[in-house]
Write a protein that holds these residues in place. Structure first.
Motif, mmCIF file in Angstrom:
data_model
loop_
_atom_site.group_PDB
_atom_site.id
_atom_site.type_symbol
_atom_site.label_atom_id
_atom_site.label_comp_id
_atom_site.label_asym_id
_atom_site.label_seq_id
_atom_site.Cartn_x
_atom_site.Cartn_y
_atom_site.Cartn_z
ATOM 1 N N GLY A 94 0.819 -1.210 0.000
ATOM 2 C CA GLY A 94 0.000 0.000 0.000
ATOM 3 C C GLY A 94 0.848 1.253 0.000
ATOM 4 N N ALA A 95 2.047 1.164 0.598
ATOM 5 C CA ALA A 95 2.994 2.282 0.519
ATOM 6 C C ALA A 95 3.520 2.419 -0.900
ATOM 7 N N GLY A 96 3.743 1.282 -1.555
ATOM 8 C CA GLY A 96 4.152 1.332 -2.960
ATOM 9 C C GLY A 96 3.103 2.006 -3.816
ATOM 10 N N LEU A 97 1.813 1.688 -3.565
ATOM 11 C CA LEU A 97 0.726 2.318 -4.305
ATOM 12 C C LEU A 97 0.638 3.801 -3.980
ATOM 13 N N ALA A 98 0.772 4.157 -2.706
ATOM 14 C CA ALA A 98 0.731 5.568 -2.324
ATOM 15 C C ALA A 98 1.849 6.340 -3.012
ATOM 16 N N ALA A 99 3.023 5.724 -3.125
ATOM 17 C CA ALA A 99 4.144 6.389 -3.790
ATOM 18 C C ALA A 99 3.856 6.623 -5.265
ATOM 19 N N VAL A 100 3.332 5.607 -5.935
ATOM 20 C CA VAL A 100 2.986 5.771 -7.358
ATOM 21 C C VAL A 100 1.948 6.868 -7.523
ATOM 22 N N ALA A 101 0.912 6.838 -6.680
ATOM 23 C CA ALA A 101 -0.162 7.825 -6.793
ATOM 24 C C ALA A 101 0.363 9.239 -6.546
ATOM 25 N N SER A 103 3.335 10.294 -7.041
ATOM 26 C CA SER A 103 4.218 10.685 -8.144
ATOM 27 C C SER A 103 3.455 11.182 -9.360
ATOM 28 N N THR A 104 2.167 10.832 -9.465
ATOM 29 C CA THR A 104 1.362 11.260 -10.613
ATOM 30 C C THR A 104 0.790 12.658 -10.431
ATOM 31 N N GLY A 188 10.964 -6.332 -11.310
ATOM 32 C CA GLY A 188 11.668 -7.179 -10.364
ATOM 33 C C GLY A 188 11.578 -6.704 -8.933
ATOM 34 N N GLY A 189 10.732 -5.692 -8.681
ATOM 35 C CA GLY A 189 10.565 -5.203 -7.324
ATOM 36 C C GLY A 189 11.676 -4.308 -6.832
ATOM 37 N N ARG A 190 12.508 -3.833 -7.759
ATOM 38 C CA ARG A 190 13.603 -2.947 -7.358
ATOM 39 C C ARG A 190 13.073 -1.540 -7.060
ATOM 40 N N THR A 191 13.924 -0.709 -6.510
ATOM 41 C CA THR A 191 13.520 0.644 -6.118
ATOM 42 C C THR A 191 13.250 1.510 -7.352
ATOM 43 N N PRO A 192 12.039 2.064 -7.495
ATOM 44 C CA PRO A 192 11.696 2.872 -8.675
ATOM 45 C C PRO A 192 12.165 4.318 -8.499
ATOM 46 N N VAL A 193 13.422 4.553 -8.756
ATOM 47 C CA VAL A 193 14.040 5.842 -8.450
ATOM 48 C C VAL A 193 13.303 6.993 -9.125
ATOM 49 N N HIS A 194 12.993 6.847 -10.406
ATOM 50 C CA HIS A 194 12.386 7.976 -11.116
ATOM 51 C C HIS A 194 10.970 8.250 -10.638
ATOM 52 N N VAL A 195 10.277 7.229 -10.110
ATOM 53 C CA VAL A 195 8.948 7.437 -9.525
ATOM 54 C C VAL A 195 9.081 8.210 -8.217
ATOM 55 N N LEU A 196 9.980 7.771 -7.357
ATOM 56 C CA LEU A 196 10.139 8.399 -6.050
ATOM 57 C C LEU A 196 10.580 9.857 -6.160
ATOM 58 N N LYS A 198 9.661 12.023 -8.112
ATOM 59 C CA LYS A 198 8.550 12.903 -8.483
ATOM 60 C C LYS A 198 7.651 13.257 -7.301
ATOM 61 N N ILE A 199 7.915 12.673 -6.137
ATOM 62 C CA ILE A 199 7.083 12.942 -4.966
ATOM 63 C C ILE A 199 7.600 14.198 -4.271
ATOM 64 N N MET A 200 6.881 15.278 -4.407
ATOM 65 C CA MET A 200 7.336 16.563 -3.898
ATOM 66 C C MET A 200 6.778 16.904 -2.520
ATOM 67 N N GLN A 201 5.773 16.170 -2.077
ATOM 68 C CA GLN A 201 5.180 16.466 -0.777
ATOM 69 C C GLN A 201 6.132 16.079 0.359
ATOM 70 N N PRO A 202 6.000 16.736 1.521
ATOM 71 C CA PRO A 202 6.717 16.263 2.700
ATOM 72 C C PRO A 202 6.386 14.787 2.939
ATOM 73 N N THR A 203 7.411 13.993 3.133
ATOM 74 C CA THR A 203 7.218 12.547 3.212
ATOM 75 C C THR A 203 7.908 11.978 4.447
ATOM 76 N N LEU A 204 7.187 11.102 5.141
ATOM 77 C CA LEU A 204 7.749 10.373 6.268
ATOM 78 C C LEU A 204 7.903 8.909 5.858
ATOM 79 N N VAL A 205 9.091 8.366 6.046
ATOM 80 C CA VAL A 205 9.341 6.944 5.799
ATOM 81 C C VAL A 205 9.474 6.270 7.157
ATOM 82 N N VAL A 206 8.712 5.200 7.357
ATOM 83 C CA VAL A 206 8.674 4.511 8.647
ATOM 84 C C VAL A 206 9.185 3.085 8.471
ATOM 85 N N ALA A 207 10.021 2.633 9.412
ATOM 86 C CA ALA A 207 10.516 1.255 9.409
ATOM 87 C C ALA A 207 10.710 0.786 10.838
ATOM 88 N N GLY A 208 10.441 -0.484 11.083
ATOM 89 C CA GLY A 208 10.699 -1.089 12.385
ATOM 90 C C GLY A 208 12.046 -1.776 12.382
#
Length: 256
Positions: A94-101, A103-104, A188-196, A198-208
């Motif tokens: 769902g984070a992957g989908l949020a990132a794609v959305a 970026s559009t 292949g599930g690699r990091t989509p650099v050019h998509v990321l 394009k995300i100009m909003q303030p972004t929080l990345v969370v990891a445990g």
């Protein structure tokens, strides 16, 4: 429960609770809107929280053929229905989908990406994913879920137990949608650099810190790619964080 029609006519089911700034919660693989309801309850004192069923799940419809753009359209329709703008929180795929959305250019005010499961750039996960899809085509939904969960780092015994939960086999076909989302922009599930980028909003990345290492590594990697991001690590937490621990982190970021 309410429904909104997406661009292709598919009905998308959603719920709202609370009041305040809007935030849409986007679930990951095998999840319907109820999976994020406990988090929504924790946030509802301060936010207008929207949970929804991604297409093919819960009370939402589906359309053929599937495309990632249709899931982006679903979020666009949902944004329009709830008032035009909102922050977005996505968990796992769902984070992957949020990132794609994001970026559009959808009008998200802020973005939270909670452990999008991007793999290392030197590893191709398509072979294992292909086996999951093969099991789905053969009608072996429970086995497909088992394999997927083990791919995600779950021990075999727990994966077998989880895959046997009621409704899991029925939602297994939507795993194909999650693979498509995570492959979007980087096969292949690699990091989509050019998509990321394009995300100009303030972004929080969370990891445990107790999550599978590849997910923690992905969080560190993408925070360096995103134009306006910071990383929060949750000590001793794994991929699924208790809502009472996660909500304060989101509240702090979304309230600024």
């Amino acid at each position: 429960m309410q429904k909104v029609s997406s661009a292709d006519g598919t009905a998308i089911a959603y719920e709202r609770m609370g009041s305040g700034p809007r935030v849409i919660l986007v679930g990951g693989a095998l999840c319907d809107r109820n999976a994020l309801k406990p988090l929504a309850v924790e946030l509802a004192a301060d936010f207008d929280v929207v949970t929804y069923d991604r297409r093919g799940r819960g009370d939402s419809g589906d359309g053929t053929p599937y495309s990632v753009q249709r899931e982006v359209d679903d979020l666009g329709a949902l944004l329009t229905a709830v008032g035009g703008t909102a922050a977005v929180y996505g968990h796992s795929s769902g984070a992957g989908l949020a990132a794609v959305a994001a970026s559009t250019g959808l009008p998200f005010t802020k973005v939270v990406l909670h452990e999008p499961p991007y793999g290392p750039d030197d590893v191709d996960s398509s072979e294992d994913g292909g086996r999951v899809l093969e099991l789905i085509r053969e009608g072996h939904g429970r086995e497909a879920v088992e394999l997927f969960l083990m791919m995600a780092g779950m021990p075999k015994e727990a994966a077998v137990e989880t895959a046997a939960f009621p409704g899991m086999a029925e939602v297994a076909p939507t795993l194909a949608y999650d693979f498509a989302v995570m492959d979007h922009g980087a096969p292949g599930g690699r990091t989509p650099v050019h998509v990321l980028r394009k995300i100009m909003q303030p972004t929080l990345v969370v990891a445990g810190t107790a999550s599978p290492p590849f997910m923690v590594d992905a969080a560190h990697r993408i925070v360096g790619i995103l134009p306006a991001a910071r990383l929060t690590e949750l000590a001793d937490q794994d991929h699924v964080v208790p809502p009472e621990l996660l909500a304060p982190v989101l509240r702090d970021f979304l309230s600024r």
